[in-house]
Scaffold this active site. Structure first.
Site, short mmCIF file in Angstrom:
data_model
loop_
_atom_site.label_atom_id
_atom_site.label_comp_id
_atom_site.label_asym_id
_atom_site.label_seq_id
_atom_site.Cartn_x
_atom_site.Cartn_y
_atom_site.Cartn_z
CB CYS A 85 -0.94 -0.01 1.19
SG CYS A 85 -1.85 -1.55 1.32
CG HIS A 334 -6.32 1.75 -0.31
ND1 HIS A 334 -5.16 2.37 -0.72
CD2 HIS A 334 -5.94 0.69 0.44
CE1 HIS A 334 -4.12 1.70 -0.22
NE2 HIS A 334 -4.57 0.69 0.48
#
Ligand SMILES: [Zn+2]
Lengths: 387, 106
Positions: A85, A334
């Site tokens: 991430c 995201h």
């Protein structure tokens, strides 16, 4: 090290992009960033692309070269970086370093991900590539599970419950409502959050960020080029990257990520400012509990108090410590590899005074991007040129 | 009580839940060592939406356990408890597909 400016920004909306390929999303964002900067693309000396799981989810690799080719860049080094991430944040830092160290005068950092076409179990499995699959992965632990474990421990230690987690969700979903790039802004009541399905006790569906597609890009330039820039630039006051344990057992505390703590300390020292001088923060709220933990790890809120700050509204846009005015991962979305650069995009708009959720007179902004089980972290501090 | 195999460094004595190729503290050689599967519960959660490879397990309970031997491991709780206090005593009751499975002592 030379001074480095963010000279141009571009982004697709985060959300579902149906038939668009990951390459076309990246080109859209990168093209916008270059156009805004006013710099000729022939001057771009290196490209860094942050992406996490294009291989397993889209079957497409060599994205850095594909994007550079689509943009018509010169025969420059084009590098894809991966740190789960934190991939986007790492790409940004490498582009920053290329200029700060004098390797080139202009560089571009692009982040992209395409996920929404895949079914949930495939996405969960692909995201699990960010775990140490020889250790924790064999147990069947997932990322929502990791943060469920953290939420239970944090809750018991500090007496925090549903009300505080919901306060974070309500704030970020509300901020997202006013951000045109956000995937899932909403006005939510506590009862609606409490009625959403359990995912990983005590976390419910609204505590988790959505699955998203999207891309974001920034053009960076040496400060000497200031006079040539057509958009209002902001300065990179610090760009730090650290590592932490890839294993749950390697963390001293499930309610803290060492990589964030050390990255923040270094970033504040480099920028020469105190945490209280930060006007706004875009941090890695992949889950509601993550925002609570991250704010404490970054040194912005004392240990154990972050949940109360959320409940009291102190982390809202008009509060004394605005966190995720963009809506954060929870509401903006995201698209993993794009997130870190999306945070820079939002922060630059704030420092220009042009954000839809503008924090009044914002001069210093901080971004925080955390990968895997805290295995990779980047913290950036951006500042207005007159600050 | 069932025993669990962990790693110990032959040079510096450091313990590790493994798997690992070398000691991360001193690069020494690691050998496996059986330890008692007794410990305390650090935290637990229920995975209600498992990834593809665990789909057939249905919902399952993940537990982080601090073994009395001095290492922290990720395993499972045998039954999903209605309530389990953190710090509660647990014991290893077996292994399922290489996954250590614990039960609450009470
Ligand atoms: Zn050793």
């Amino acid at each position: 090290m030379r001074r480095v400016l963010v000279a141009g920004i571009g982004s697709t909306p985060f959300g579902r992009h149906g038939d668009a390929t990951i390459t076309s999303l990246a080109l859209h964002a990168a093209g916008a960033a270059i156009a805004e900067s006013g710099l000729d693309r022939a001057r771009i000396g290196s490209l860094y692309l942050g992406n996490f799981i294009a291989g397993p989810l889209t079957g497409q690799e060599v994205l850095a070269g594909l994007v550079a080719d689509g943009l018509g860049l010169a025969q420059i080094p084009c590098t894809k970086v991966e740190g789960a991430c934190a991939s986007g944040g790492i790409a940004f830092r490498h582009a920053y370093l290329a200029i700060a160290t004098g390797l080139c005068d202009v560089a571009i950092a692009v982040g992209a991900e395409k996920m929404s076409h895949a079914d949930t179990a495939s996405v969960t499995a692909a995201l699990n590539c960010a775990m140490d699959n020889a250790a924790d992965g064999v147990s069947g632990l997932t990322f929502p599970g990791l943060f469920g474990l953290a939420a239970r421990l944090y809750g018991e230690r500090y007496g925090v419950g549903r009300a505080e987690l919901s306060a974070v969700v309500r704030k970020n979903k509300g901020n997202g409502l006013r951000n045109p790039l956000a995937q899932m802004g909403a006005t939510l009541r506590d009862e609606e959050i409490e009625a959403s399905p359990q995912i990983c006790d005590p976390l419910r569906l609204y505590d988790c960020c959505p699955v998203s597609d999207g891309a974001a890009a920034v053009v960076l330039a040496a400060a000497d080029l200031h006079a040539e820039l057509t958009a209002q630039p902001v300065e990179v006051a610090a760009s730090v990257q650290t590592r932490g344990s890839p294993r749950i057992g390697g963390h001293r505390d499930l309610c803290s990520f060492d990589a964030t703590v050390s990255a923040a300390r270094q970033a504040f020292a480099t920028a020469g400012i105190e945490p209280r001088m930060v006007d706004l923060v875009e941090l890695h709220d992949c889950f509601s509990i993550a925002e609570i933990i991250d704010a404490e790890d970054l040194g912005l809120i004392p240990r154990g108090e972050s949940a109360a700050w959320a409940r009291e509204g102190r982390t809202g846009v008009g509060g004394d410590r605005p966190i995720n005015p963009s809506g954060g991962l929870l509401a903006k979305g995201h698209p993993v590899g794009a997130t870190g650069i999306g945070q820079i995009y939002e922060t630059v708009l704030q420092l220009r005074g042009a954000h839809p959720n503008q924090v009044r007179d914002a001069a210093f902004g901080l971004t925080h991007n955390l990968g895997g089980t805290g295995v990779a972290c980047t913290v950036n501090i951006l500042k207005r040129l007159d600050a | 009580m069932a025993a669990l195999s962990i790693l110990t460094c032959s040079a510096c004595g450091r313990l590790d839940a493994g798997p690992r190729d070398m000691c991360p503290a001193c690069a020494g050689a690691l050998t496996s060592m059986p330890v008692e599967g007794a410990g305390t519960l650090v935290s637990w959660t229920v995975i209600r939406r498992p990834p593809k490879s665990f789909r057939e397990h249905g919902a399952y309970c993940i537990a982080i356990v601090d073994l009395d031997a001095g290492v922290r491991i990720t395993g499972r709780l045998r039954n999903t408890p209605a309530h389990a206090a953190l710090g509660e005593r647990v014991s290893l009751v077996g292994c399922q597909d290489r996954i250590p499975v614990f039960a609450l002592d009470r």
